[in-house]
Design a protein around this motif. Structure first.
Motif, short mmCIF file in Angstrom:
data_model
loop_
_atom_site.label_atom_id
_atom_site.label_comp_id
_atom_site.label_asym_id
_atom_site.label_seq_id
_atom_site.Cartn_x
_atom_site.Cartn_y
_atom_site.Cartn_z
N ASP A 6 127.85 47.09 32.33
CA ASP A 6 129.28 47.11 32.02
C ASP A 6 130.04 47.09 33.33
N ARG A 7 130.44 45.91 33.74
CA ARG A 7 131.08 45.74 35.06
C ARG A 7 132.51 46.26 35.10
N SER A 8 133.03 46.69 33.98
CA SER A 8 134.39 47.23 33.97
C SER A 8 134.40 48.76 33.96
N SER A 9 133.23 49.37 33.97
CA SER A 9 133.17 50.83 33.95
C SER A 9 133.53 51.40 35.32
N PRO A 10 134.13 52.58 35.35
CA PRO A 10 134.50 53.21 36.64
C PRO A 10 133.28 53.50 37.51
N LEU A 11 132.16 53.88 36.90
CA LEU A 11 130.95 54.17 37.68
C LEU A 11 130.45 52.92 38.38
N TYR A 12 130.41 51.79 37.68
CA TYR A 12 129.97 50.54 38.29
C TYR A 12 130.89 50.16 39.45
N LYS A 13 132.20 50.28 39.23
CA LYS A 13 133.16 49.91 40.27
C LYS A 13 133.02 50.81 41.49
N ALA A 14 132.76 52.10 41.27
CA ALA A 14 132.58 53.02 42.40
C ALA A 14 131.34 52.68 43.21
N TYR A 16 129.82 49.75 43.30
CA TYR A 16 130.02 48.45 43.91
C TYR A 16 130.90 48.56 45.17
N THR A 17 131.94 49.37 45.10
CA THR A 17 132.82 49.57 46.25
C THR A 17 132.05 50.21 47.40
N GLN A 18 131.23 51.20 47.08
CA GLN A 18 130.43 51.86 48.11
C GLN A 18 129.43 50.88 48.72
N ARG A 19 128.83 50.05 47.90
CA ARG A 19 127.84 49.08 48.39
C ARG A 19 128.50 48.06 49.30
N THR A 20 129.65 47.53 48.90
CA THR A 20 130.30 46.54 49.75
C THR A 20 130.80 47.17 51.05
N SER A 21 131.19 48.42 50.99
CA SER A 21 131.60 49.12 52.21
C SER A 21 130.43 49.22 53.18
N CYS A 22 129.28 49.60 52.67
CA CYS A 22 128.08 49.69 53.52
C CYS A 22 127.72 48.33 54.09
N GLU A 23 127.85 47.29 53.29
CA GLU A 23 127.53 45.95 53.78
C GLU A 23 128.48 45.52 54.88
N ARG A 24 129.76 45.88 54.76
CA ARG A 24 130.72 45.54 55.82
C ARG A 24 130.38 46.27 57.11
#
Length: 75
Positions: A6-14, A16-24
């Motif tokens: 469920d890509r619209s769930s708050p847990l998924y978004k959190a 995903y945001t953390q993962r992209t931050s680490c990748e940056r």
């Protein structure tokens, strides 16, 4: 499995945001040439990681300051 996420769930978004931050951060560390520690003990690696985060944060702060200076005359 990916179809069932469920890509619209708050847990998924959190996550995903953390993962992209680490990748940056890893991308910026790689650009600086410090992505792979050539150290053996944990304390040295922790110190190197602290320095990496400091450098990246200082660069982000410099970008924010320059953006704010550009916006200041508009006020």
């Amino acid at each position: 499995m990916r179809v069932l996420l469920d890509r619209s769930s708050p847990l998924y978004k959190a996550v995903y945001t953390q993962r992209t931050s680490c990748e940056r951060i890893n991308s910026q560390a790689k650009e600086l040439g410090i992505e792979r520690p050539r150290l053996r003990n944990q304390r040295s690696i922790a110190n190197l990681n602290t320095l990496i985060y400091l450098i990246i944060n200082v660069r982000a702060l410099q970008r924010a300051i320059s953006i704010n200076k550009g916006l200041l005359p508009m006020i």
